[in-house]
Design a protein around this motif. Structure first.
Motif, PDB file in Angstrom:
ATOM      1  N   ASP A 174      12.871 -53.051  65.289  1.00  0.00           N
ATOM      2  CA  ASP A 174      12.473 -52.239  66.455  1.00  0.00           C
ATOM      3  C   ASP A 174      10.984 -52.413  66.743  1.00  0.00           C
ATOM      4  O   ASP A 174      10.592 -52.581  67.894  1.00  0.00           O
ATOM      5  CB  ASP A 174      12.769 -50.748  66.198  1.00  0.00           C
ATOM      6  N   SER A 175      10.170 -52.374  65.674  1.00  0.00           N
ATOM      7  CA  SER A 175       8.724 -52.426  65.902  1.00  0.00           C
ATOM      8  C   SER A 175       8.290 -53.777  66.465  1.00  0.00           C
ATOM      9  O   SER A 175       7.223 -53.887  67.058  1.00  0.00           O
ATOM     10  CB  SER A 175       7.962 -52.088  64.626  1.00  0.00           C
ATOM     11  N   HIS A 176       9.114 -54.826  66.259  1.00  0.00           N
ATOM     12  CA  HIS A 176       8.787 -56.126  66.869  1.00  0.00           C
ATOM     13  C   HIS A 176       9.584 -56.371  68.154  1.00  0.00           C
ATOM     14  O   HIS A 176       9.646 -57.499  68.640  1.00  0.00           O
ATOM     15  CB  HIS A 176       9.041 -57.272  65.868  1.00  0.00           C
ATOM     16  N   ARG A 177      10.203 -55.343  68.616  1.00  0.00           N
ATOM     17  CA  ARG A 177      11.000 -55.374  69.856  1.00  0.00           C
ATOM     18  C   ARG A 177      12.061 -56.497  69.816  1.00  0.00           C
ATOM     19  O   ARG A 177      12.237 -57.272  70.738  1.00  0.00           O
ATOM     20  CB  ARG A 177      10.090 -55.537  71.090  1.00  0.00           C
ATOM     21  N   THR A 204       7.037 -64.048  74.802  1.00  0.00           N
ATOM     22  CA  THR A 204       6.786 -62.888  75.683  1.00  0.00           C
ATOM     23  C   THR A 204       7.539 -63.022  77.009  1.00  0.00           C
ATOM     24  O   THR A 204       7.672 -62.061  77.740  1.00  0.00           O
ATOM     25  CB  THR A 204       5.273 -62.764  75.979  1.00  0.00           C
ATOM     26  N   PRO A 222      13.724 -62.025  76.467  1.00  0.00           N
ATOM     27  CA  PRO A 222      14.035 -60.991  75.465  1.00  0.00           C
ATOM     28  C   PRO A 222      14.126 -61.613  74.077  1.00  0.00           C
ATOM     29  O   PRO A 222      14.614 -62.738  73.920  1.00  0.00           O
ATOM     30  CB  PRO A 222      15.411 -60.466  75.896  1.00  0.00           C
ATOM     31  N   ARG A 223      13.634 -60.901  73.063  1.00  0.00           N
ATOM     32  CA  ARG A 223      13.727 -61.395  71.683  1.00  0.00           C
ATOM     33  C   ARG A 223      15.055 -60.927  71.121  1.00  0.00           C
ATOM     34  O   ARG A 223      15.286 -59.722  70.977  1.00  0.00           O
ATOM     35  CB  ARG A 223      12.587 -60.824  70.843  1.00  0.00           C
TER      36      ARG A 223
END
Ligand code: ADP
Length: 521
Positions: free
Chosen positions: A386-389, A429, A432-433
């Motif tokens: 989550d923190s790295h999206r 960027t 989506p990752r």
């Protein structure tokens, strides 16, 4: 067969020896004539016949049958000369043709006797020469045999030394007679004094009790099937030490179609110990790397523990509120306490998993559901994702067969692949990752796990170095993750590989795990 052609020097040598043999005949008759003259003059006796026979014998002995005949012919002439000496050269010529009737039988008798003696002498001479030749040949053969024996003894010595150095003994086993031959080194490996009668009982006696059934089974099937065998087992020595040996044998049939085995027995204790040491070192290294990876996951783990703790605090507050009412609501308070218990267990479970990852060193294989193993570890990494999206998608094939594996080691591999996937998507960027973890069973009946990212991908110059120890492209990387992951998967009998995605975006890491027949059947 083509006979050997005589070379010119050989021909010359044989010609000159023939001439010298005939010269002996002439010389021996000449010497006999001189002796006759001498005896006639000084002793007044005339033993002409005996001297001529001696001359013929001499010529036959030293020259052979041909020179013997020449000597007889010359002797006949000489006798005739003495019996009827010619008065002049004309008379000599005539005397050869005018033998008196009285001398003829005497000359014939002499010729027959001389011929007989010559034949005997030359035969005796030939026999003696062939005897001498046979003796010489025998001596040469003896010498040759003793040279062969010396060479054999030396090669046996070299072989024994080589066997001692390589810790490899040899053996022969005749199935029909039950006879077993062991080399010196085989006796040393099994720890027995050399004895001419090796039995299968000796082999079984020395086998480690836990391997005795395996040894017995191998012996039985080798003698009934007559096929080559190759197996490893342990020996329990009299001092309590354990030896590891590797036995390889090749089946052969002799001329009478009897089955025999010829084999080698290798003492692989040192190799085994080195392998065990290596395994221990690898496990300790894997442990160190795992602990350092856990360090990177601290925030995620803390988040996973904090969530139930916060829920517990909230439920406890609610519980107190229900109890502090004028009329306490016991049903709601009970529900709140049940919630506290559930969240407490959840926190406990997270801590148990972290504890297992941090403390575990020895490998413990057990039947596992790979989907459970992945889900369990992903739960600890959710906050990191989550923190790295990074959006995670799980594409698990339902109800996969169990695999026999070490849970913590597999989780270490998955953590490493997921963390690498997250890192590879960090510079992304413009899209989506997304990380996709998949599981399935392939046609070769193995479990396949894939971790697919849409990150920077693997550059061509790095593709062959990804799994090398200490290879990293990250500023704070250690370069051990993939190396250790590959050794873990290979120790489980599987493969770990990496490819760039066909879309041209990102990479996929794939590992396989074999299905264990015993647990799947
Ligand atoms: P570390 O993560 O410490 O660098 P690893 O052995 O896990 O060590 O990875 C070695 C290298 O492999 C990484 O530094 C990176 O260059 C490359 N790599 C690993 N996973 C990926 C991936 N998913 N995409 C692209 N490159 C990767």
């Amino acid at each position: 067969m083509i006979g050997r052609l005589k070379s010119p020097p050989d021909q010359w040598r044989s010609k000159s020896s023939t001439i010298s043999h005939y010269a002996i005949a002439v010389l021996s008759v000449a010497i006999a004539i001189v002796l006759v003259e001498f005896l006639t003059v000084f002793l007044h006796t005339e033993p002409i016949a005996s001297l001529m026979i001696s001359a013929a014998m001499f010529a036959a002995w030293f020259g052979g049958f041909g020179p013997g005949l020449l000597a007889i012919a010359l002797a006949v002439l000489a006798i005739h000369f003495y019996v009827a000496p010619p008065s002049n050269s004309f008379a000599l010529k005539n005397s050869l043709f005018s033998l008196g009737v009285a001398e003829l039988p005497r000359l014939i008798l002499f010729s027959i006797a001389a011929l007989f003696v010559t034949i005997l002498t030359s035969a005796q001479r030939a026999a003696e020469q062939s005897l001498r030749r046979s003796r010489d040949e025998l001596l040469v053969a003896f010498e040759h045999q003793s040279q062969i024996k010396d060479a054999l003894r030396q090669s046996e010595m070299y072989l024994a030394e080589a066997q001692r150095l390589s810790r490899t003994g040899s053996f022969g086993w005749d199935i029909s007679s039950g006879n077993i031959f062991w080399s010196e080194e085989s006796f040393r490996i099994y720890g027995y004094d050399p004895t001419p009668f090796v039995t299968l009982d000796l082999v079984l006696q020395r086998a480690h009790p836990k391997d005795r059934t395996l040894v017995q089974r191998t012996i039985d099937s080798a003698s009934s099937d007559g096929k080559d065998f190759d197996y490893k087992y342990r020996l329990l020595m009299t001092d309590g030490s354990v030896k590891h040996i590797h036995v390889v044998a090749h089946a052969v049939r002799d001329q009478g179609n009897q089955l025999k085995f010829i084999g080698a027995v290798m003492d692989i204790t040192a190799v085994k110990q080195a392998e065990e040491e290596l395994h221990k070192t690898r496990t300790e290294l894997a442990h160190a790397v795992r602990v350092s990876t856990l360090g990177e996951l601290t925030a995620s783990i803390a988040h996973e523990v904090n969530q139930p703790l916060a829920a517990i605090v909230n439920a406890a507050i609610a519980c107190l509120r229900w109890l502090n009412r004028e009329t306490p609501n016991l049903d709601e308070a009970r529900r709140a306490v049940e919630w506290i218990t559930k969240e407490g267990n959840r926190a406990g479970e997270v801590i148990r998993r972290v504890h297992a990852l941090a403390n575990k060193t020895a490998t413990q294989e057990a039947p596992l559901d790979i989907n459970d193993v992945i889900s369990e570890i992903i739960a600890l990494m959710q906050h990191e994702l989550d923190s790295h999206r990074v959006a995670l998608r799980m594409e698990f094939a339902p109800s996969l067969p169990m695999v026999l594996a070490d849970r913590v080691e597999l989780q270490q591999v998955i953590i490493n692949l997921v963390m690498n996937g997250i890192d590879s998507m960090e510079p992304i960027t413009d899209r989506p990752r997304e990380l996709v973890i998949g599981s399935r069973q392939d046609k070769a009946d193995q479990i396949v796990v894939t971790v697919e990212d849409c990150g920077v991908g693997i550059s061509a110059e790095n593709v062959d170095r990804l799994f090398d120890a200490f290879f990293t492209t990250k500023p704070n990387g250690m370069g051990m993750g993939l190396r250790i992951s590959r050794s873990i998967i290979e120790a489980h009998g599987g493969r770990l590989s990496a490819t760039n995605n066909n879309s041209g975006l990102g990479a996929t890491f794939l590992f396989t795990l074999p299905l264990n027949e015993e647990i799947t059947s």
